[in-house]
Write an enzyme that holds these catalytic residues in place. Structure first.
Site, PDB file in Angstrom:
ATOM      1  N   HIS A 167       0.855  -1.189   0.000  1.00 30.20           N
ATOM      2  CA  HIS A 167       0.000   0.000   0.000  1.00 30.20           C
ATOM      3  C   HIS A 167       0.886   1.232   0.000  1.00 30.20           C
ATOM      4  O   HIS A 167       2.081   1.162   0.282  1.00 30.20           O
ATOM      5  CB  HIS A 167      -0.922   0.015   1.225  1.00 30.20           C
ATOM      6  CG  HIS A 167      -0.179   0.015   2.521  1.00 30.20           C
ATOM      7  ND1 HIS A 167       0.400  -1.124   3.040  1.00 30.20           N
ATOM      8  CD2 HIS A 167       0.116   1.010   3.403  1.00 30.20           C
ATOM      9  CE1 HIS A 167       1.001  -0.851   4.183  1.00 30.20           C
ATOM     10  NE2 HIS A 167       0.851   0.444   4.428  1.00 30.20           N
ATOM     11  N   ALA A 168       0.289   2.377  -0.306  1.00 28.38           N
ATOM     12  CA  ALA A 168       0.987   3.665  -0.254  1.00 28.38           C
ATOM     13  C   ALA A 168      -0.030   4.714   0.176  1.00 28.38           C
ATOM     14  O   ALA A 168      -1.162   4.380   0.540  1.00 28.38           O
ATOM     15  CB  ALA A 168       1.604   3.995  -1.610  1.00 28.38           C
TER      16      ALA A 168
END
Length: 696
Positions: free
Chosen positions: A611-612
């Site tokens: 994820h970011a």
């Protein structure tokens, strides 16, 4: 009745049923009894205006406080919560034989109801390692440790006093405390003695260079009264020698001794060194509005800072959020963690009135907080209660909500809250989300409001405030949907320069002036404005999709192997990119994140959740899964093999939490992981996801 008296203006039926958790029928039944009593005492009954709600006249509001203090106990009917609290106090404080008839007389109900309530109290006491015993000669007695008895006495008294203190200012609290003690035959104290107790607490603050929360000052004053009462009956605590050796080195120990000397003079009691150490523990565990910088280089503070860093990091990983100002968050969190550490370590549990509300309103945040609190529990060697977890959850929830954009600074608001910084933070963030044109300038305590002036347009408070010419809106620490609607409507009515009803109100006022004498034109105009205010905008909580709504069949891929972890992330994110949930930049950001921070996305053996940040290329909330037959390593040494990658594309800090909690539950079962690893088609994986995607 207190809900009506504390509100300026009207209270809707819906607000009463939601706030009190009772039916419409019960509201009407109770109001019928209230109006009968008011009429019998020559007061105006509760008024009702169709489509607007109930209200109490100023005449009745002014007369009620004095009249209620003179109400004969036989005229007052305790609620179930009050009945249990009084039973607990009676059982724990009995100095002579206590039988069922005595308990019936105390709470004024039948034998059957008393027995029912007594069984509930017995269970509460049993949970605190206290046993209620009975024999024909001595009646009911409570057997157990003195520390546990004091803890439960504090909880029961807090339930009684919190109802009375909620509507009282600082000066009135002293009178309330004395009156209830007199009614209970617990410890007879004069107004002068109660005042000195509060003054002693203020001296303690000055001596230590700290500031307790408003809520904690009342809590501590009550603790001192309980200590004095127990010592009058020779009920003393014993503190382990090794703990006493540590406590004597704390600055709070000298403050405790000063308080002990003052109490000894006032009530002719003697505080042993064990009691001074017990007071020291109470001071160390007291909630504060700030942290004393003195001594912050100590080993204990060093360890607490380390624990906070671990908790915040784990919360970010488990909630898949990024706190933008970690340093400020961790410094503010120390204010809460330091006293919480001592409360947990020494078993001084305090009752959090918002625990159930937090669990119901923010279940995902509560569950994640429960997990990350393991760091604090490991350090103290004791399990944190749900009340402590709820306080921590309020803190995390407040910071999560604060990550949004700043509101346009048009109007200035002040938040007044007696429950401390954590509670005021979440209320402040809710207000900033609710009003895009309001700047919340500060969140302060009741005492700060009483002693300082602020240039603001209106005040939002969790407790009634003395009138200063400023509009004051009294709300719950956590706003319900209906409270958000009402507050939005009230503020709009107050400040909207283009309110459609203004012209109508002025016209009606002009007509009334021609035919009648107006005694209070300003108040009449305000009430008419409120009456003609258009329907408020409906505020809804953010919808949080279930796992099955995000991780659908077309988002799941089964592959044999990949060349490296970078290809694994790109392949896992491909369905999200193809369906335009994300941009290419989000995939690159996930890869860069692993390169910079290492394989932190590997949350369990064989499982990773890349994820970011939302602003790095997320268009809409989504999830995708890649299952590999042959694992791919996420570490240079060839370890951290991963077979299952679930890419998370979050749009904010909240919307994904329900799905994430369901995913966590699903992956925590070893047999479920085996099902995913052994699947030859997506069908068994989809069925598994459906099973864990049930509404709570």
């Amino acid at each position: 009745m207190s809900q009506l008296v504390q509100t300026d203006g009207y209270v809707r039926l819906r607000d009463l049923t939601e706030k009190l958790q009772i039916s419409r029928r019960t509201v009407y039944y109770d109001l019928e009894k209230i109006n009968y009593w008011l009429t019998q005492n020559q007061l105006d009954p509760v008024q009702y205006v169709r489509t607007v709600g109930f209200y109490v006249t100023d005449k009745t509001k002014r007369a009620l406080p004095a009249m209620l203090s003179e109400v004969d106990k036989g005229q007052y009917y305790f609620s179930a919560k009050e009945r249990r609290a009084w039973l607990g106090i009676c059982l724990l404080s009995a100095t002579q034989p206590l039988f069922l008839q005595d308990l019936m007389d105390k709470i004024g109900v039948s034998r059957g109801t008393t027995n029912t309530e007594l069984n509930v109290v017995k269970q509460e006491l049993r949970s605190a390692q206290l046993i209620v015993q009975f024999n024909n000669k001595q009646g009911y007695t409570v057997v157990g440790n003195e520390l546990d008895k004091r803890k439960m006495l504090l909880q029961y008294w807090s339930r009684i006093l919190s109802m009375e203190w909620k509507a009282a200012d600082s000066a009135q609290k002293v009178s309330v405390l004395c009156r209830l003690m007199e009614r209970s035959d617990f410890l007879q104290i004069t107004v002068e003695q109660a005042t000195k107790i509060y003054e002693q607490i203020e001296s303690c603050e000055q001596q230590l260079g700290i500031q307790f929360t408003d809520e904690m000052i009342d809590h501590f004053a009550l603790s001192l009264v309980i200590i004095c009462n127990r010592l009058r009956h020779d009920c003393c605590v014993k503190v382990d020698e090794d703990k006493k050796a540590v406590l004597r080195n704390a600055a709070e120990y000298e403050a405790a001794r000063a308080i002990g000397e003052a109490l000894s003079d006032m009530f002719a009691i003697r505080l042993t060194d064990d009691e001074c150490c017990y007071l020291t523990i109470n001071l160390l565990g007291a909630k504060r509005n700030d942290v004393n910088d003195e001594g912050n280089s100590s080993i204990e503070i060093h360890h607490l800072r380390r624990i906070i860093r671990l908790m915040v990091s784990d919360f970010e990983k488990q909630a898949y959020v990024f706190f933008q100002n970690r340093t400020a968050i961790e410094e503010q969190m120390l204010i809460h963690i330091k006293p919480a550490y001592y409360r947990i370590k020494y078993g001084l549990e305090i009752e959090n009135p918002l625990t159930e509300t937090i669990k119901q309103t923010y279940p995902e945040i509560f569950k994640i907080t429960r997990k990350v609190a393991a760091h604090l529990e490991s350090y103290t060697g004791r399990k944190a209660s749900e009340h402590e977890i709820a306080y921590l959850a309020i803190y995390f929830g407040g910071w999560m909500k604060e990550q949004g954009s700043k509101p346009i600074q048009r109007k200035r608001a002040l938040v007044v809250c007696g429950n401390g910084i954590s509670t005021s933070r979440i209320l402040q963030s809710q207000l900033e989300s609710l009003f895009s044109a309001v700047d919340v300038v500060a969140a302060i305590s009741l005492r700060e409001y009483e002693t300082h002036s602020y240039e603001v347009d209106f005040v939002v408070s969790t407790t009634p405030l003395p009138k200063r010419g400023l509009p004051v809106f009294v709300v719950s620490p956590i706003l319900s949907d209906s409270e958000k609607e009402k507050l939005l409507s009230q503020v709009n009515a107050l400040f909207s320069e283009q309110n459609k009803s203004n012209h109508s109100v002025k016209t009606i006022l002009d007509i009334i002036k021609r035919h009648a004498q107006i005694l209070d034109e300003k108040s009449l105009q305000e009430e008419l404005t409120q009456y003609f205010q258009g329907g408020p905008q409906l505020i809804k909580e953010i919808r949080k999709p279930m796992l099955a709504e995000l991780l659908t069949e077309e988002m799941i891929q089964l592959k044999s192997e990949v060349s490296d972890w970078r290809e694994a992330i790109r392949l896992a994110a491909a369905p999200l990119l193809q369906q335009q949930f994300i941009e290419q930049s989000y995939i690159e950001a996930m890869i860069e994140s692993v390169q910079e921070m290492g394989p932190y996305i590997v949350i369990a053996p064989k499982i990773a959740i890349p994820h970011a940040r939302p602003e790095q290329g997320v268009k809409r909330l989504g999830m995708s899964m890649l299952r590999l037959e042959r694992g791919v390593s996420f570490a240079e040494d060839g370890s951290r093999d991963v077979n299952v990658l679930i890419v998370l594309a979050a749009v904010d800090n909240e919307t994904h939490l329900r799905a994430l909690a369901q995913l966590s539950s699903m992956l925590s079962e070893g047999e479920n992981l085996e099902t995913i690893l052994g699947a030859t088609t997506t069908e068994p994986i989809v069925e598994l996801i459906q099973r864990y995607s049930q509404s709570e």
